[in-house]
Design a protein around this motif. Structure first.
Motif, PDB file in Angstrom:
ATOM      1  N   VAL A   4       0.864  -1.171   0.000  1.00 38.58           N
ATOM      2  CA  VAL A   4       0.000   0.000   0.000  1.00 38.58           C
ATOM      3  C   VAL A   4       0.907   1.230   0.000  1.00 38.58           C
ATOM      4  O   VAL A   4       2.014   1.189   0.559  1.00 38.58           O
ATOM      5  CB  VAL A   4      -0.941   0.008   1.232  1.00 38.58           C
ATOM      6  CG1 VAL A   4      -0.150   0.076   2.525  1.00 38.58           C
ATOM      7  CG2 VAL A   4      -1.941   1.155   1.156  1.00 38.58           C
ATOM      8  N   SER A   5       0.461   2.296  -0.667  1.00 35.96           N
ATOM      9  CA  SER A   5       1.269   3.515  -0.736  1.00 35.96           C
ATOM     10  C   SER A   5       0.674   4.595   0.164  1.00 35.96           C
ATOM     11  O   SER A   5      -0.551   4.678   0.338  1.00 35.96           O
ATOM     12  CB  SER A   5       1.329   4.045  -2.172  1.00 35.96           C
ATOM     13  OG  SER A   5       2.063   3.174  -2.986  1.00 35.96           O
ATOM     14  N   GLY A  55       3.715  11.806  11.482  1.00 34.19           N
ATOM     15  CA  GLY A  55       2.673  10.966  10.915  1.00 34.19           C
ATOM     16  C   GLY A  55       2.866  10.527   9.475  1.00 34.19           C
ATOM     17  O   GLY A  55       3.595  11.149   8.708  1.00 34.19           O
ATOM     18  N   ILE A  56       2.187   9.430   9.150  1.00 34.54           N
ATOM     19  CA  ILE A  56       2.049   8.941   7.777  1.00 34.54           C
ATOM     20  C   ILE A  56       0.555   8.735   7.549  1.00 34.54           C
ATOM     21  O   ILE A  56      -0.114   8.073   8.347  1.00 34.54           O
ATOM     22  CB  ILE A  56       2.779   7.601   7.558  1.00 34.54           C
ATOM     23  CG1 ILE A  56       4.271   7.722   7.890  1.00 34.54           C
ATOM     24  CG2 ILE A  56       2.598   7.118   6.114  1.00 34.54           C
ATOM     25  CD1 ILE A  56       5.008   6.378   7.866  1.00 34.54           C
ATOM     26  N   GLN A  57       0.023   9.311   6.480  1.00 32.43           N
ATOM     27  CA  GLN A  57      -1.383   9.145   6.143  1.00 32.43           C
ATOM     28  C   GLN A  57      -1.515   8.146   5.003  1.00 32.43           C
ATOM     29  O   GLN A  57      -0.821   8.251   3.988  1.00 32.43           O
ATOM     30  CB  GLN A  57      -1.995  10.482   5.722  1.00 32.43           C
ATOM     31  CG  GLN A  57      -1.931  11.558   6.796  1.00 32.43           C
ATOM     32  CD  GLN A  57      -2.813  11.244   7.986  1.00 32.43           C
ATOM     33  OE1 GLN A  57      -3.868  10.649   7.842  1.00 32.43           O
ATOM     34  NE2 GLN A  57      -2.383  11.648   9.169  1.00 32.43           N
ATOM     35  N   ILE A  58      -2.408   7.181   5.175  1.00 34.89           N
ATOM     36  CA  ILE A  58      -2.620   6.165   4.153  1.00 34.89           C
ATOM     37  C   ILE A  58      -4.123   5.975   3.956  1.00 34.89           C
ATOM     38  O   ILE A  58      -4.926   6.418   4.784  1.00 34.89           O
ATOM     39  CB  ILE A  58      -1.950   4.819   4.520  1.00 34.89           C
ATOM     40  CG1 ILE A  58      -2.634   4.166   5.735  1.00 34.89           C
ATOM     41  CG2 ILE A  58      -0.461   5.011   4.789  1.00 34.89           C
ATOM     42  CD1 ILE A  58      -2.098   2.777   6.056  1.00 34.89           C
ATOM     43  N   GLU A  91       3.760  -4.349   2.766  1.00 29.75           N
ATOM     44  CA  GLU A  91       4.739  -3.279   2.582  1.00 29.75           C
ATOM     45  C   GLU A  91       4.015  -1.953   2.477  1.00 29.75           C
ATOM     46  O   GLU A  91       3.019  -1.835   1.764  1.00 29.75           O
ATOM     47  CB  GLU A  91       5.540  -3.548   1.303  1.00 29.75           C
ATOM     48  CG  GLU A  91       6.556  -2.475   0.954  1.00 29.75           C
ATOM     49  CD  GLU A  91       7.266  -2.761  -0.364  1.00 29.75           C
ATOM     50  OE1 GLU A  91       8.224  -2.038  -0.688  1.00 29.75           O
ATOM     51  OE2 GLU A  91       6.848  -3.707  -1.071  1.00 29.75           O
ATOM     52  N   LEU A  92       4.515  -0.944   3.208  1.00 29.68           N
ATOM     53  CA  LEU A  92       3.977   0.402   3.123  1.00 29.68           C
ATOM     54  C   LEU A  92       5.013   1.282   2.438  1.00 29.68           C
ATOM     55  O   LEU A  92       6.063   1.581   2.997  1.00 29.68           O
ATOM     56  CB  LEU A  92       3.646   0.955   4.512  1.00 29.68           C
ATOM     57  CG  LEU A  92       3.273   2.444   4.605  1.00 29.68           C
ATOM     58  CD1 LEU A  92       2.131   2.793   3.656  1.00 29.68           C
ATOM     59  CD2 LEU A  92       2.905   2.802   6.042  1.00 29.68           C
ATOM     60  N   LYS A  93       4.705   1.670   1.200  1.00 32.02           N
ATOM     61  CA  LYS A  93       5.628   2.500   0.427  1.00 32.02           C
ATOM     62  C   LYS A  93       5.339   3.976   0.680  1.00 32.02           C
ATOM     63  O   LYS A  93       4.179   4.408   0.631  1.00 32.02           O
ATOM     64  CB  LYS A  93       5.465   2.208  -1.068  1.00 32.02           C
ATOM     65  CG  LYS A  93       5.969   0.847  -1.510  1.00 32.02           C
ATOM     66  CD  LYS A  93       5.753   0.669  -3.012  1.00 32.02           C
ATOM     67  CE  LYS A  93       6.390  -0.614  -3.519  1.00 32.02           C
ATOM     68  NZ  LYS A  93       7.856  -0.561  -3.504  1.00 32.02           N
ATOM     69  N   LEU A  94       6.384   4.737   0.960  1.00 27.57           N
ATOM     70  CA  LEU A  94       6.224   6.172   1.089  1.00 27.57           C
ATOM     71  C   LEU A  94       6.169   6.774  -0.307  1.00 27.57           C
ATOM     72  O   LEU A  94       7.109   6.631  -1.098  1.00 27.57           O
ATOM     73  CB  LEU A  94       7.388   6.783   1.886  1.00 27.57           C
ATOM     74  CG  LEU A  94       7.505   6.347   3.343  1.00 27.57           C
ATOM     75  CD1 LEU A  94       8.674   7.070   4.006  1.00 27.57           C
ATOM     76  CD2 LEU A  94       6.216   6.625   4.117  1.00 27.57           C
ATOM     77  N   ASN A  95       5.063   7.422  -0.604  1.00 29.25           N
ATOM     78  CA  ASN A  95       4.870   8.022  -1.927  1.00 29.25           C
ATOM     79  C   ASN A  95       5.639   9.334  -1.988  1.00 29.25           C
ATOM     80  O   ASN A  95       5.181  10.365  -1.490  1.00 29.25           O
ATOM     81  CB  ASN A  95       3.383   8.253  -2.177  1.00 29.25           C
ATOM     82  CG  ASN A  95       3.104   8.869  -3.535  1.00 29.25           C
ATOM     83  OD1 ASN A  95       4.009   9.058  -4.345  1.00 29.25           O
ATOM     84  ND2 ASN A  95       1.855   9.178  -3.791  1.00 29.25           N
ATOM     85  N   LEU A  96       6.796   9.299  -2.597  1.00 28.89           N
ATOM     86  CA  LEU A  96       7.668  10.473  -2.638  1.00 28.89           C
ATOM     87  C   LEU A  96       7.098  11.583  -3.521  1.00 28.89           C
ATOM     88  O   LEU A  96       7.555  12.726  -3.471  1.00 28.89           O
ATOM     89  CB  LEU A  96       9.062  10.078  -3.126  1.00 28.89           C
ATOM     90  CG  LEU A  96       9.782   9.007  -2.293  1.00 28.89           C
ATOM     91  CD1 LEU A  96      11.172   8.735  -2.851  1.00 28.89           C
ATOM     92  CD2 LEU A  96       9.875   9.417  -0.827  1.00 28.89           C
ATOM     93  N   ARG A  97       6.106  11.241  -4.348  1.00 27.76           N
ATOM     94  CA  ARG A  97       5.440  12.246  -5.172  1.00 27.76           C
ATOM     95  C   ARG A  97       4.198  12.803  -4.487  1.00 27.76           C
ATOM     96  O   ARG A  97       3.553  13.715  -4.998  1.00 27.76           O
ATOM     97  CB  ARG A  97       5.058  11.640  -6.523  1.00 27.76           C
ATOM     98  CG  ARG A  97       6.267  11.247  -7.373  1.00 27.76           C
ATOM     99  CD  ARG A  97       5.830  10.700  -8.714  1.00 27.76           C
ATOM    100  NE  ARG A  97       6.971  10.336  -9.535  1.00 27.76           N
ATOM    101  CZ  ARG A  97       6.866   9.828 -10.758  1.00 27.76           C
ATOM    102  NH1 ARG A  97       5.670   9.607 -11.287  1.00 27.76           N
ATOM    103  NH2 ARG A  97       7.957   9.525 -11.449  1.00 27.76           N
ATOM    104  N   GLY A  98       3.850  12.231  -3.347  1.00 28.97           N
ATOM    105  CA  GLY A  98       2.704  12.715  -2.589  1.00 28.97           C
ATOM    106  C   GLY A  98       3.066  13.945  -1.784  1.00 28.97           C
ATOM    107  O   GLY A  98       4.187  14.474  -1.861  1.00 28.97           O
TER     108      GLY A  98
END
Length: 301
Positions: A4-5, A55-58, A91-98
């Motif tokens: 999930v991103s 925080g990380i928002q998903i 896996e939790l991918k950090l969306n670098l374009r987010g």
């Protein structure tokens, strides 16, 4: 492995991951979890209006997957190359374009008359709704203390302590003894007294209060003996001028929005609602700290 991103994340988390590549579950709730990497917490949530400074928002479905499958004691690894958090079976991918949230508050210059107009508007709304706070006092009594203390009846200990901080702000002081009363006071994951302090600190940063370094250092002394881990984390970031999105957005709109413009007035009210609906009373307690500091500081300008 399922993946999930992220939708967005706070810039502070990368500093944590650079120091600590492995973490474990700290606490789990219906719509969020906290991981612990070294001494720091990482919050993963789907509540996009309350982005913490750590925080990380998903998406909601991602939180449901994590909370349904994560196990106590499970090791979570940060893959620095892929910028991913690796759980046992996902896996939790950090969306670098987010969107990357910069939570640090820098001092601003705002028009005093405009702030006073917005404060008056928000005070009327606050009193009209009578939202519950964590101190068990009426909102009218609180507002009376911070706006008209000479005609207030300080017949409860908490009102006396609130007035002591008001007097400190008025005198340009920051005495730790007045803040110690509130540290850890109240129930919940973030006690109301801590939320109140966070609100004061956020307003201090926006209005560039000069004498805060000693207070910040003293606030963190033995902090884990005084309050909860989660509340201590918010205070840790508050000390380095980083705050949650709902706090920074409300403060900005309170200071700058022109309520003669209908869209800006609606935006101010929306930011107010996003703040006060956080937690059981956390948002209201934070609001009280913001109002105390700004109203009192404006009298000294």
């Amino acid at each position: 492995m399922r993946a999930v991103s992220s939708d967005s994340y706070s810039e502070n988390i990368m500093t944590v991951f650079e120091k600590e590549g492995k973490g474990k579950l700290h606490s789990i709730f219906e719509t969020s979890i906290n991981l612990k990497f070294g001494e720091r917490l990482i919050n993963i949530s789907c509540n996009h209006t309350v982005m913490p400074p750590f925080g990380i928002q998903i998406p909601e479905y991602g939180i449901k997957k994590i909370t349904a499958n994560i196990e106590n004691g499970e090791e979570i690894i940060f893959d620095s190359k892929e910028k991913s958090l690796l759980f046992q079976d996902m896996e939790l991918k950090l969306n670098l374009r987010g969107w990357i949230y910069g939570s640090k508050i820098l001092p601003v210059k705002a028009d005093k008359k405009n702030i006073e107009k917005n404060i008056k508007e928000i005070l009327g709304y606050f009193l009209g709704n009578n939202d519950k706070n964590g101190f068990g006092i009426g909102n009218k009594r609180f507002v009376k203390v911070i706006t008209d203390v000479e005609n207030s009846t300080l017949n409860e200990e908490v009102l006396v302590k609130i007035n002591n901080i008001r007097k400190d702000v008025e005198a340009g002081k920051t005495e730790i003894k007045n803040y110690n009363y509130f540290l850890g006071r109240g129930e919940g994951l973030t006690p109301g007294g801590d939320d109140f302090i966070i609100g004061i600190m956020a307003a201090m940063n926006f209005l560039n209060h000069k004498k805060t370094e000693k207070l910040k250092k003293e606030l963190m002394q033995d902090i884990y003996k005084k309050t909860t881990d989660i509340s201590a984390e918010y205070l840790y970031y508050g000390v380095i001028s980083c705050f949650s999105l709902n706090i920074t957005e409300f403060c900005k709109k309170l200071l700058f929005n022109n309520i003669n413009n209908e869209e800006e007035k609606k935006a101010l009210y929306k930011s107010y609602e996003n703040l006060i609906k956080n937690g059981h009373t956390s948002g209201v307690d934070t609001l009280m700290g913001i109002l105390l500091y700004i109203i009192t500081a404006l009298k000294t300008v």
